[in-house]
Every structure is written in structure tokens, then in C-alpha cells.
Design an enzyme around this catalytic site. Structure first.
Site, PDB file in Angstrom:
ATOM      1  N   GLY A 217       0.801  -1.215   0.000  1.00 31.79           N
ATOM      2  CA  GLY A 217       0.000   0.000   0.000  1.00 31.79           C
ATOM      3  C   GLY A 217       0.838   1.271   0.000  1.00 31.79           C
ATOM      4  O   GLY A 217       2.072   1.253   0.140  1.00 31.79           O
ATOM      5  N   HIS A 218       0.157   2.397  -0.125  1.00 32.76           N
ATOM      6  CA  HIS A 218       0.810   3.697  -0.295  1.00 32.76           C
ATOM      7  C   HIS A 218       1.668   4.104   0.902  1.00 32.76           C
ATOM      8  O   HIS A 218       1.342   3.806   2.044  1.00 32.76           O
ATOM      9  CB  HIS A 218      -0.242   4.788  -0.567  1.00 32.76           C
ATOM     10  CG  HIS A 218      -1.122   5.080   0.617  1.00 32.76           C
ATOM     11  ND1 HIS A 218      -0.802   6.006   1.571  1.00 32.76           N
ATOM     12  CD2 HIS A 218      -2.341   4.568   0.986  1.00 32.76           C
ATOM     13  CE1 HIS A 218      -1.767   6.069   2.478  1.00 32.76           C
ATOM     14  NE2 HIS A 218      -2.714   5.205   2.153  1.00 32.76           N
ATOM     15  N   ASP A 219       2.772   4.761   0.607  1.00 37.71           N
ATOM     16  CA  ASP A 219       3.639   5.375   1.614  1.00 37.71           C
ATOM     17  C   ASP A 219       4.244   4.368   2.590  1.00 37.71           C
ATOM     18  O   ASP A 219       4.671   4.741   3.684  1.00 37.71           O
ATOM     19  CB  ASP A 219       2.886   6.464   2.395  1.00 37.71           C
ATOM     20  CG  ASP A 219       2.442   7.606   1.506  1.00 37.71           C
ATOM     21  OD1 ASP A 219       3.318   8.323   0.997  1.00 37.71           O
ATOM     22  OD2 ASP A 219       1.217   7.774   1.307  1.00 37.71           O
ATOM     23  N   THR A 220       4.284   3.119   2.199  1.00 34.25           N
ATOM     24  CA  THR A 220       4.900   2.102   3.045  1.00 34.25           C
ATOM     25  C   THR A 220       6.398   2.033   2.770  1.00 34.25           C
ATOM     26  O   THR A 220       6.845   2.174   1.631  1.00 34.25           O
ATOM     27  CB  THR A 220       4.221   0.740   2.826  1.00 34.25           C
ATOM     28  OG1 THR A 220       2.986   0.738   3.549  1.00 34.25           O
ATOM     29  CG2 THR A 220       5.058  -0.421   3.302  1.00 34.25           C
ATOM     30  N   VAL A 237       1.263   3.140   4.803  1.00 30.73           N
ATOM     31  CA  VAL A 237       1.993   3.821   5.878  1.00 30.73           C
ATOM     32  C   VAL A 237       2.553   2.827   6.906  1.00 30.73           C
ATOM     33  O   VAL A 237       2.565   3.102   8.102  1.00 30.73           O
ATOM     34  CB  VAL A 237       1.116   4.900   6.556  1.00 30.73           C
ATOM     35  CG1 VAL A 237       1.986   5.940   7.263  1.00 30.73           C
ATOM     36  CG2 VAL A 237       0.211   5.623   5.564  1.00 30.73           C
TER      37      VAL A 237
END
Length: 310
Positions: A217-220, A237
């Protein structure tokens, strides 16, 4: 996401048709969602629950829908709809859209690239030396891939974050403006999906290896030498530190941290932070020895009930 050239609080307020409080000449150099903010950034908040968190964050400017009692020294821009206005800022400073050509003229490709049939590389991508990209891989705009990468067929790198604002009868989409940054010597299996950051970066560290059908997922942040077996799914995250191993079908909920060298056994569900160097099992996870003992006792429960005459 960087704003280049920087814009002053007053000029951005004028663009949005909003009111400012604070220093009108303060320059905004970046735009980020609250989890990723740095000094010079503008972030947004539209719920009193998060006002203080935003105002105490590293952001220099906050886009907000009410005048707070204490600005904590921040410049603020007051908007009737901070979420929608934040999307307007993204659209002003970054072109959002699909790949227009199979290989964008603005992409920078290193030496000895093998590019399989049907693969696509978007605008402003950077691909390192000696990479193998198998057929039907899609790499969205602004992604960075290091040297010696192997990306197997059907993988998608840089798709939009799963991030929507609930409205009365619909959802408003957050326009993902971040990137995916992949290190050196990384191998990504077939049919994997790695979402770009909302406004920052999704990062995959050097020497990390993914099996097939892994989702990030995003910003991980994924560290170095991480192994993920088939059908693992990591929400946005998260921080997965160096040398972690996730076995098949592990699920990790948002904003979790898994410490260095931890192992999570197959089909486990991670809903709490995990300490470094330990083995975990179950849904929700606990240390493997304790979980195995728990399962053994549960297996004996019918016999114990029968002996107790219950």
C-alpha cells in the site's frame, strides 16, 4: 511532493480564493499528507479531531476549515473544503493521468535493459542498469527503479493509493502525487501491485525479494533484504524493517511497524507492532511459541470440559 517554484502563503490563498492567517510571505516548498510532512510543506485537515495533530506537525502551513484557538506559530489557510482544495493544489503542480505512450520520452533508462512485450514506462521514470522487465509490466509516472532489478510479468508499479473521502452519496478520490522508489538488486514476482505514495514515496529497499501476487500500500517503507512470499498484503503507511520475512498470505493492517529480522508465519494477521528478531503466528499475531501453546490447550478443551462434568 515538491512545489517548484515555491509559492507564498498569500499567493496560494489567492489561487484558492481562501483566507490566510500568519506570515503571508512564508514560502511553501512541498505538499504532503500528515503522515509524511516535512518543514516547508503544506498539509490539510478538515476534522477537529486532527486539528492539533496537524498544527503540531512538521508542516509549515496548514490548510484548515476553521480558525483554531491556537495556531502554535503556524501560518494557516482557511478553506471551506480543505480536501478538495488540496486536490486543486496537486493538480496545479503535478500532471495526473495515465501513461500516454508505451515508453515515455521523458523516461530515463539505463544500460542493458530487457523490456518485455506490452510493458509500459511512464513519464519521468528512472530505470537503472541491467534491469529485466518481463512482459505486460506497467510502471506509472515518476517511479524510480535501481540497478539489477527483475520485475516479472503482469506487475503494476505506481498505481494510485486506495484513499477516498466519503461524501454524502459518493466518494471523492485523493489524487495520488507520490512515487514508488525501488532500490538495487530487487526482484518482484508476477502480478504484484505496489501503490505510489499519496504525496510522498513508497520505498522498497535494496536486495528485497517478493514472490507472486504481493500487494504494497501507499507510503509504506520496506527495508533491505526483506522476503515476502505469495499473496502477502501490506496496507499503507507501514514500516517493514530490514531482514523481515513474511510467509504466504500474511496481512498487515495500516500504520504497523515490524522490527528488524522478525518472521511472520503463513496466514497470520498483523494488527499490532511487532518487535525485532522474533517469530510470530496467528490472527491476530502473537509470538509463535505462545500461540502454539494456546492452540494446544484449545485442542484439549473438549476433553477437559468432559472431565469436569460440564
Amino acid at each position: 511532493m515538491r512545489i517548484n517554484p515555491p509559492i507564498s502563503v498569500k499567493d496560494l490563498s489567492d489561487f484558492l480564493g481562501a483566507r490566510w492567517i500568519g506570515n503571508p510571505d512564508e514560502l511553501i516548498t512541498g505538499l504532503n499528507e500528515i503522515h509524511m510532512v516535512e518543514p516547508g510543506d503544506i498539509t490539510f485537515t478538515d476534522h477537529p479531531k486532527y486539528f492539533k495533530k496537524s498544527l503540531l506537525s512538521a508542516a509549515s502551513v496548514v490548510l484548515i476549515n476553521a480558525e483554531p484557538e491556537d495556531r502554535f506559530g503556524k501560518s494557516i489557510i482557511i478553506s471551506d473544503n480543505p480536501f478538495t482544495d488540496f486536490m486543486r493544489i496537486i493538480q496545479k503542480y503535478r500532471e495526473i493521468g495515465p501513461n500516454k505512450e508505451m515508453i515515455s520520452p521523458s523516461a530515463k533508462v539505463g544500460k542493458n535493459l530487457f523490456l518485455g512485450h506490452g510493458s509500459s514506462i511512464g513519464d519521468n521514470c528512472v530505470i537503472g542498469d541491467n534491469c529485466v522487465i518481463h512482459p505486460n509490466v506497467t510502471i506509472y509516472s515518476n517511479c524510480i527503479i535501481g540497478d539489477n532489478a527483475i520485475i516479472h510479468a503482469g506487475t503494476v508499479i505506481g498505481a494510485d493509493a486506495f484513499y477516498f473521502k466519503r461524501r454524502e452519496n459518493s466518494y471523492e478520490k485523493f489524487l495520488s502525487s507520490g512515487r514508488v522508489v525501488i532500490g538495487n538488486n530487487v526482484e518482484i514476482g508476477a502480478l504484484c501491485t505496489i501503490d505510489k505514495g499519496v504525496s510522498g514515496d513508497t520505498i522498497i529497499g535494496d536486495d528485497t525479494k517478493f514472490d507472486n501476487q504481493v500487494h504494497i500500500g501507499h507510503d509504506t517503507f520496506i527495508g533491505k533484504r526483506v522476503l515476502m512470499a505469495a499473496q502477502c498484503a501490506v496496507a499503507g503507511v507501514c514500516v517493514i524493517e530490514d531482514d523481515v520475512i513474511l510467509w504466504g498470505q500474511v496481512g498487515v493492517t495500516k500504520e504497523m511497524r515490524i522490527g528488524k529480522g522478525a518472521q511472520v508465519m503463513a496466514k497470520s494477521g498483523v494488527i499490532n507492532h511487532l518487535e525485532a528478531g522474533k517469530r510470530y503466528l496467528g490472527n491476530p499475531t502473537s509470538e509463535a511459541f505462545a500461540k502454539n501453546r494456546e492452540w494446544l490447550l484449545l485442542k484439549k478443551l473438549p476433553e477437559l470440559i468432559k472431565k469436569a462434568g460440564l
